[in-house]
Design an enzyme around this catalytic site. Structure first.
Site, PDB file in Angstrom:
ATOM      1  N   ARG A   1     -16.173  96.423 -18.562  1.00  0.00           N
ATOM      2  CA  ARG A   1     -17.161  96.650 -17.514  1.00  0.00           C
ATOM      3  C   ARG A   1     -17.434  95.343 -16.790  1.00  0.00           C
ATOM      4  NH1 ARG A   1     -23.281  98.699 -18.463  1.00  0.00           N
ATOM      5  NH2 ARG A   1     -23.488  96.713 -19.520  1.00  0.00           N
TER       6      ARG A   1
ATOM      7  N   THR B   1     -21.004  94.245 -11.112  1.00  0.00           N
ATOM      8  CA  THR B   1     -21.022  95.564 -10.439  1.00  0.00           C
ATOM      9  C   THR B   1     -21.250  96.720 -11.413  1.00  0.00           C
ATOM     10  OG1 THR B   1     -18.654  95.923 -10.731  1.00  0.00           O
ATOM     11  CG2 THR B   1     -19.330  94.686  -8.766  1.00  0.00           C
TER      12      THR B   1
ATOM     13  N   ASP C   1     -24.867  93.779 -26.981  1.00  0.00           N
ATOM     14  CA  ASP C   1     -23.469  93.980 -26.582  1.00  0.00           C
ATOM     15  C   ASP C   1     -22.638  94.333 -27.817  1.00  0.00           C
ATOM     16  OD1 ASP C   1     -20.670  93.423 -26.007  1.00  0.00           O
ATOM     17  OD2 ASP C   1     -21.397  92.609 -24.113  1.00  0.00           O
TER      18      ASP C   1
ATOM     19  N   ASP D   1     -19.263  92.317 -28.327  1.00  0.00           N
ATOM     20  CA  ASP D   1     -19.495  90.933 -28.756  1.00  0.00           C
ATOM     21  C   ASP D   1     -20.002  90.875 -30.191  1.00  0.00           C
ATOM     22  OD1 ASP D   1     -18.581  89.608 -26.548  1.00  0.00           O
ATOM     23  OD2 ASP D   1     -20.546  89.477 -25.574  1.00  0.00           O
TER      24      ASP D   1
HETATM   25  C1  PRP Z   1     -19.083  98.245 -23.460  1.00  0.00           C
HETATM   26  C2  PRP Z   1     -19.060  99.474 -24.321  1.00  0.00           C
HETATM   27  C3  PRP Z   1     -18.555 100.532 -23.381  1.00  0.00           C
HETATM   28  C4  PRP Z   1     -19.149 100.095 -22.056  1.00  0.00           C
HETATM   29  C5  PRP Z   1     -20.321 100.954 -21.742  1.00  0.00           C
HETATM   30  O1  PRP Z   1     -17.820  97.704 -23.337  1.00  0.00           O
HETATM   31  O2  PRP Z   1     -18.274  99.330 -25.465  1.00  0.00           O
HETATM   32  O3  PRP Z   1     -17.142 100.604 -23.304  1.00  0.00           O
HETATM   33  O4  PRP Z   1     -19.573  98.738 -22.214  1.00  0.00           O
HETATM   34  O5  PRP Z   1     -20.826 100.659 -20.477  1.00  0.00           O
HETATM   35  P1  PRP Z   1     -20.794 101.717 -19.293  1.00  0.00           P
HETATM   36  O6  PRP Z   1     -21.215 103.025 -19.856  1.00  0.00           O
HETATM   37  O7  PRP Z   1     -21.799 101.157 -18.317  1.00  0.00           O
HETATM   38  O8  PRP Z   1     -19.421 101.753 -18.712  1.00  0.00           O
HETATM   39  P2  PRP Z   1     -17.554  96.327 -22.555  1.00  0.00           P
HETATM   40  O9  PRP Z   1     -17.168  96.627 -21.129  1.00  0.00           O
HETATM   41  O10 PRP Z   1     -18.698  95.410 -22.764  1.00  0.00           O
HETATM   42  O11 PRP Z   1     -16.244  95.799 -23.242  1.00  0.00           O
HETATM   43  P3  PRP Z   1     -16.019  95.280 -24.743  1.00  0.00           P
HETATM   44  O12 PRP Z   1     -16.064  96.472 -25.643  1.00  0.00           O
HETATM   45  O13 PRP Z   1     -14.655  94.678 -24.667  1.00  0.00           O
HETATM   46  O14 PRP Z   1     -17.073  94.269 -25.063  1.00  0.00           O
HETATM   47  N1  URA Z   2     -22.380  97.856 -23.393  1.00  0.00           N
HETATM   48  C1  URA Z   2     -22.915  97.420 -24.556  1.00  0.00           C
HETATM   49  O1  URA Z   2     -22.195  96.952 -25.447  1.00  0.00           O
HETATM   50  N2  URA Z   2     -24.248  97.498 -24.715  1.00  0.00           N
HETATM   51  C2  URA Z   2     -25.058  98.003 -23.777  1.00  0.00           C
HETATM   52  O2  URA Z   2     -26.281  98.071 -23.996  1.00  0.00           O
HETATM   53  C3  URA Z   2     -24.481  98.454 -22.574  1.00  0.00           C
HETATM   54  C4  URA Z   2     -23.143  98.374 -22.409  1.00  0.00           C
END
Ligand code: PRP
Ligand code: URA
Length: 209
Positions: free
Chosen positions: A103, A107, A200, A203
């Site tokens: 994500r 944006t 997150d 992370d």
């Molecule tokens: C996080 C989470 C989802 C997404 C949710 O991933 O694991 O995939 O955000 O957000 P959304 O519903 O607004 O799309 P992230 O993009 O942080 O990637 P990561 O798992 O690699 O940290």
């Molecule tokens: N992705 C995450 O990992 N946590 C949130 O709260 C939103 C998006």
């Protein structure tokens, strides 16, 4: 609100508190996520198609069952990996595919950077998407779009926590897709994070903070 199951099992709610707590040590965080995922995957697979199969107990022949659906677990990288081992412990014969979606922090739009999922074999193939967080819902809709292009007629979502905004978005595009959760939280904050949430997920699981 759509086809949602919030699994209110006492142990899942206990473990959810462990993963929400910012002071939980990493090994305990990962272990609690694993246990929750086992419970959620059991719920998500409750109504799989069963075929009768003859078996023999040590005492006599009887009728057993085998799962007739082909199951494809699709973790959304990275955070979805936190559910994969648990899912495979419950359905060890499942296929695994991967979708990498990140994500954009400004944006909040999803960007796909990896896709490796086998096409659906037949109408009994079920894709179970694994991703702990549904925030805006953009990443989940992007994953469902890709799987539907690959011929998946049956998808289910196993997540941990969702925001109402994200569920509304997913169900506006895919009203019948079942979503299994441990919690439906209050709202998103201005940065697109779920409140109260757990921060997150990627992370915290990957220990990259
Ligand atoms: C996080 C989470 C989802 C997404 C949710 O991933 O694991 O995939 O955000 O957000 P959304 O519903 O607004 O799309 P992230 O993009 O942080 O990637 P990561 O798992 O690699 O940290
Ligand atoms: N992705 C995450 O990992 N946590 C949130 O709260 C939103 C998006």
């Amino acid at each position: 609100m759509g086809n949602i199951t919030v699994v209110n099992h006492a142990l899942i709610q206990r473990d959810l508190s462990i993963v929400r707590d910012k002071n939980t040590p990493l090994p305990s965080f990962r272990a609690a996520l694993h246990r929750i995922a086992v419970g959620l995957v059991y719920e998500a697979t409750r109504n799989l198609l069963l075929e009768e199969t003859p078996i023999e107990t040590p005492l006599e022949p009887t009728t057993g069952y085998r799962v007739a659906n082909r199951i494809v677990f699709v973790p959304i990288l990275r955070a979805g990996l936190s559910f994969l081992n648990a899912a495979l412990s419950v359905v060890p014969e499942a296929t695994v595919g991967f979708i990498g979606i990140r994500r954009d922090e400004q944006t909040l739009e999803p960007h796909e950077y990896h896709y490796h999922v086998p096409p659906a074999e037949n109408e009994h193939t079920v894709a179970i998407i694994l991703d702990p967080m549904i925030a805006t819902g953009g990443s989940m809709v992007a994953a469902l779009n890709r799987l539907s292009i690959d011929g998946y007629q049956h998808c289910a979502v196993v997540a941990l926590i969702a925001a109402p905004e994200g569920i509304e978005k997913v169900h506006s595009y895919y009203p019948t897709v079942p979503i299994f959760l441990a919690a439906l939280d209050r709202q998103l904050n201005d940065a697109g994070y779920i409140l109260p949430g757990l921060g997150d997920a990627g992370d915290r699981f990957c220990a990259t903070t």
